[in-house]
Write an enzyme that holds these catalytic residues in place. Structure first.
Site, PDB file in Angstrom:
ATOM      1  N   CYS A  22      74.037 -42.000  60.499  1.00 53.13           N
ATOM      2  CA  CYS A  22      73.336 -41.569  59.279  1.00 53.13           C
ATOM      3  C   CYS A  22      74.346 -41.326  58.168  1.00 53.13           C
ATOM      4  O   CYS A  22      75.565 -41.388  58.375  1.00 53.13           O
ATOM      5  CB  CYS A  22      72.517 -40.302  59.537  1.00 53.13           C
ATOM      6  SG  CYS A  22      73.530 -38.857  59.927  1.00 53.13           S
ATOM      7  N   CYS A  25      77.056 -38.721  58.775  1.00 52.72           N
ATOM      8  CA  CYS A  25      78.234 -39.195  59.519  1.00 52.72           C
ATOM      9  C   CYS A  25      79.257 -39.760  58.534  1.00 52.72           C
ATOM     10  O   CYS A  25      80.464 -39.477  58.636  1.00 52.72           O
ATOM     11  CB  CYS A  25      77.840 -40.275  60.521  1.00 52.72           C
ATOM     12  SG  CYS A  25      76.695 -39.751  61.809  1.00 52.72           S
ATOM     13  N   ASP A 426      81.518 -64.807  22.623  1.00 53.43           N
ATOM     14  CA  ASP A 426      82.600 -65.527  21.955  1.00 53.43           C
ATOM     15  C   ASP A 426      82.110 -66.953  21.674  1.00 53.43           C
ATOM     16  O   ASP A 426      81.277 -67.479  22.412  1.00 53.43           O
ATOM     17  CB  ASP A 426      83.830 -65.552  22.856  1.00 53.43           C
ATOM     18  CG  ASP A 426      84.959 -66.362  22.250  1.00 53.43           C
ATOM     19  OD1 ASP A 426      85.335 -66.077  21.103  1.00 53.43           O
ATOM     20  OD2 ASP A 426      85.433 -67.292  22.926  1.00 53.43           O
ATOM     21  N   ASP A 617      86.043 -66.329  27.428  1.00 54.56           N
ATOM     22  CA  ASP A 617      86.716 -67.152  28.437  1.00 54.56           C
ATOM     23  C   ASP A 617      88.208 -67.301  28.205  1.00 54.56           C
ATOM     24  O   ASP A 617      88.893 -67.932  29.007  1.00 54.56           O
ATOM     25  CB  ASP A 617      86.083 -68.546  28.476  1.00 54.56           C
ATOM     26  CG  ASP A 617      86.524 -69.405  27.301  1.00 54.56           C
ATOM     27  OD1 ASP A 617      86.736 -68.845  26.203  1.00 54.56           O
ATOM     28  OD2 ASP A 617      86.669 -70.627  27.476  1.00 54.56           O
ATOM     29  N   ASP A 621      90.279 -63.076  24.543  1.00 53.39           N
ATOM     30  CA  ASP A 621      89.066 -62.282  24.769  1.00 53.39           C
ATOM     31  C   ASP A 621      89.323 -61.111  25.717  1.00 53.39           C
ATOM     32  O   ASP A 621      88.498 -60.198  25.811  1.00 53.39           O
ATOM     33  CB  ASP A 621      87.953 -63.149  25.376  1.00 53.39           C
ATOM     34  CG  ASP A 621      87.542 -64.293  24.469  1.00 53.39           C
ATOM     35  OD1 ASP A 621      87.471 -64.064  23.245  1.00 53.39           O
ATOM     36  OD2 ASP A 621      87.303 -65.404  24.976  1.00 53.39           O
TER      37      ASP A 621
END
Length: 727
Positions: A22, A25, A426, A617, A621
């Site tokens: 559980c 634990c 962008d 990309d 950026d």
């Protein structure tokens, strides 16, 4: 078991943990690890049965961490001697636990069934021998099939803590001991069937839960299955099959049609179409030729390829993806903090409620009545659903994202993406292709389009300039035969000059009159106009631009439809920027912005209360990706952009942005549903089990029904999370 360096001076290790039952634990192990010398941070994920620990290797070792976990009575599965630690130890341990659970369940069911029949058969319940038979049948159910519950409860008691095993052991133990005492005294009021059925139903719930959790972790298993076991390499001029672990950087690898690419590399010989859907989610195979990159786990669909191995072992894109998904699935979302706090005190609170229930009813009702309600409260109160609510949804959500080419770094990224209301795109390489292409060919003075292109492309045939390459590629795409130019000369700022078919050809910027409406139109559309002259006479103009990706319009429309404000940002001039924005339906444009200016623009929007996602990309950026609430890197971009991003799209398709945000929203909805169900279940179930409704309605909740409801709660949460696998 896997280890990796962290951003600081320490190391991080992922340890598989067995024996957890559980969320309590998991919290106990987490506290133990956190208190271990040298540990800077520890997180234990109940759903994945994994402990992620960051530690100082100068003060702690992996052996110390394993010892700390084992001291609590839990296991840390190790790979068999001599086997590569890269094997999926966690999956093997999970399968062993699942098999052991099923064995215990079948035994419990086989013995509990006759106990129930004997206990409910009219006329038999008052026979003294029946109680002894029930005792004999119930004993193996509790002390073999249910042994892990009692072992776990004892371990927790030794460490002065309590967990789900404590509740189960107390509940079933109380029912069994009371029944045993009644049997010794020759009385017939026994609850053997309740104790036996409770253990059986709890085991059934755990089997179903383990099976569902296994499905939740399918993503990593499926990714691992993509890796072939062997590779065909050329050594000493001879092709030979070697284990994948023996492939080295620089090896020449041969892949035949229908085979999987074993490692990452660069094609040196051959042409083929390669299915990269496992990496990108893109179903269409991509053509590969000499100089193109190939990735391990992808499928060679047609021709044979020879490629040079560049990344092997853990450095391949597939292995990095697996590691990223593993880290994401083991992460914790901020929304889970409330559940963590509640589960930490939950078991102790339930014990207190059960004792109060027993004492209150004992004051008004016989001992057996008070005992039944005491047991019902202990059994129905299951913190497992709370512990599973968030991690199972994150497991399935991030796994589903990986299958669709969306890599999400963890629960925090998912929750942040769920809140996004503004997306900044962008321009170059994100909205546009990032490569100049011919958009228009305008013939002048009676010349044909094909002739203008032939002369211009022949002159530019050996040019390295991006605009020149765009003209050549366009002519080749139209199957126009090109001539070898003579006397080629590039003039900086003015284009190129060459002799083609005995004619002096000049290709370069428009320097003549711009009053021609066609050339003015090109300029108005933000395109570069390239003039073509033959023997000093203009024969045409060619329009070149970085063209918009074909899916960009639909992608922007999807984002707007989701209620998201879309901006475009670029360092390009405003005229070009506004033209591109107009093409894709973006109204808000930030043009002529330098890289540090992109960060400032993100901060401005955040200061106005916006939750911002930045999509880019390129290297320029990266600062803005890091500044945004969520950075989304286009997978075709640079590594530094991907490192700075919270989400990476493995393909260049802009629709992936909407896909990622939709997935985050769906995942967070499921998490909130799970948490609501878990809290509602306990809020409603515990009072009913305590008998609150009995004075008004006469309703009581039997321990057997309580155990069934407890099992159902965890299975419901996991099953709800599995819905994310669809769509």
């Amino acid at each position: 078991m896997s280890a990796a360096p962290t951003a600081g001076a320490g190391e991080r290790v992922d340890l598989p943990v067995s024996g957890m039952s559980c969320a309590a634990c998991a919290r106990t192990i987490e506290n133990q690890l956190t208190a271990t010398a040298g540990v800077t941070r520890a997180h234990v994920n109940f759903a994945t049965s994994t402990a992620t620990v960051e530690f100082d290797p100068a003060r702690a070792t992996v052996r110390n961490l394993v010892g700390a976990i084992e001291e609590l009575g839990y296991g840390v599965p190790q790979p068999p001697a001599g086997e590569d630690t890269g094997e999926d130890v966690e999956e093997q341990a999970r399968q062993r636990e699942y098999a052991a659970l099923k064995r215990r369940l079948w035994l419990a069911a086989a013995f509990a069934a006759p106990v129930v029949v004997l206990g409910m058969w009219p006329g038999l319940m008052h026979l003294a021998a029946i109680a002894w038979i029930q005792l004999a049948l119930t004993t193996p159910v509790l002390f073999y099939a249910g042994a892990p519950f009692y072992q776990g409860a004892w371990t927790a008691l030794r460490h002065r803590s309590a967990n789900m095993n404590t509740l189960i052991a107390l509940g079933t133990g109380a029912a069994f001991l009371y029944s045993f005492a009644q049997t010794l005294l020759g009385r017939h009021e026994v609850y053997y069937e309740a104790a036996a059925v409770i253990v059986t139903l709890i085991l059934l719930g755990r089997v179903l839960e383990a099976r569902a959790r296994g499905k939740a972790s399918d993503a990593i298993r499926h990714l691992r299955e993509l890796q072939p076991k062997t590779a065909r390499v050329v050594r000493g001029g001879v092709e030979q099959d070697v284990p994948i672990e023996q492939v080295r950087v620089g090896d020449m690898v041969v892949v035949r049609p229908g085979e999987k690419v074993p490692v990452d590399g660069v094609v040196r010989e051959g042409d083929s179409a390669v299915d990269e859907s496992m990496l990108t989610g893109e179903s269409m195979p991509l053509d590969k030729k000499s100089g193109d990159a190939v990735y391990g786990g992808t499928i060679n669909r047609s021709g044979s390829l020879r490629f040079e191995a560049r990344q092997v072992g853990g450095a391949t894109a597939l292995q990095q993806m697996i590691e990223l998904v593993r880290q994401a699935q083991g992460s914790r979302a901020p929304v889970a903090r409330l559940a963590d706090v509640v589960s930490g005190y939950f078991t102790v609170g339930v014990l207190a409620i059960a004792v109060v229930t027993f004492l209150v009813w004992l004051a008004f009702k016989p001992f057996p009545f008070a005992l039944v309600n005491f047991v019902a409260v202990l059994i129905i109160a299951c913190p497992c659903a709370l512990g599973l609510a968030t991690p199972t949804a994150i497991m399935v959500g991030t796994g589903r994202g990986a299958q669709r080419g969306i890599l999400i770094k963890g629960g925090e990224a998912l929750e942040a993406a769920y809140r996004i209301d503004t997306v900044i795109l962008d321009k170059t390489g994100t909205i546009t292709r990032g490569q100049p292409r011919v958009t228009d060919v305008l013939p002048l003075n009676g010349h044909a389009v094909s002739e203008v292109l032939r002369m211009a492309a022949s002159a530019e045939r050996y040019s390295e300039h991006p605009l020149g390459r765009a003209i050549v590629e366009h002519a080749q795409a139209l199957a126009i035969a090109l001539e070898d130019p003579a006397g080629f000369r590039a003039v900086a700022g003015h284009g190129v000059q060459a002799r083609v078919d005995g004619h002096h050809v000049t290709v370069g910027a428009v320097t003549g009159p711009r009053e021609l409406p066609e050339i003015e139109r090109l300029a108005a559309e933000g395109k570069t106009a390239v003039a073509v002259s033959v023997d000093g006479q203009p024969v045409g103009a060619i329009g070149i631009a970085d063209t918009v990706k074909p899916e960009a319009v639909a992608a922007v429309r999807r984002l707007v439809g989701m209620g998201i404000e879309v901006w475009m940002i670029t360092g390009d001039n405003r005229r070009t920027a506004e033209n591109v924005a107009r093409q894709v339906g973006i109204e808000r444009v930030l043009a002529e912005v330098l890289p540090d200016g992109k960060v400032a623009e993100v901060r401005k929007l955040q200061a106005s209360g916006k939750k911002v996602a930045m999509v880019g990309d390129g290297i320029n950026d990266a600062p803005a990706l890091a500044q945004a609430d969520v950075g989304i890197a286009i997978g075709t971009g640079t590594d530094i952009a991907k490192e700075a991003a919270s989400i990476t799209l493995m393909r260049g398709d802009l629709n992936g942005v909407a896909d990622a945000l939709e997935l985050a929203r769906r995942t967070m909805r499921v998490i909130r549903q799970n948490l609501f169900w878990a809290f509602a279940y306990n809020t409603i179930g515990i009072p009913i089990a305590a008998g609150v409704l009995y004075p008004f309605t006469g309703w009581l909740l039997s321990p057997v029904l309580a155990s069934a409801a407890m099992a159902l709660s965890s299975v419901t949460v996991v099953t709800n999370s599995l819905r994310l696998k669809r769509g």
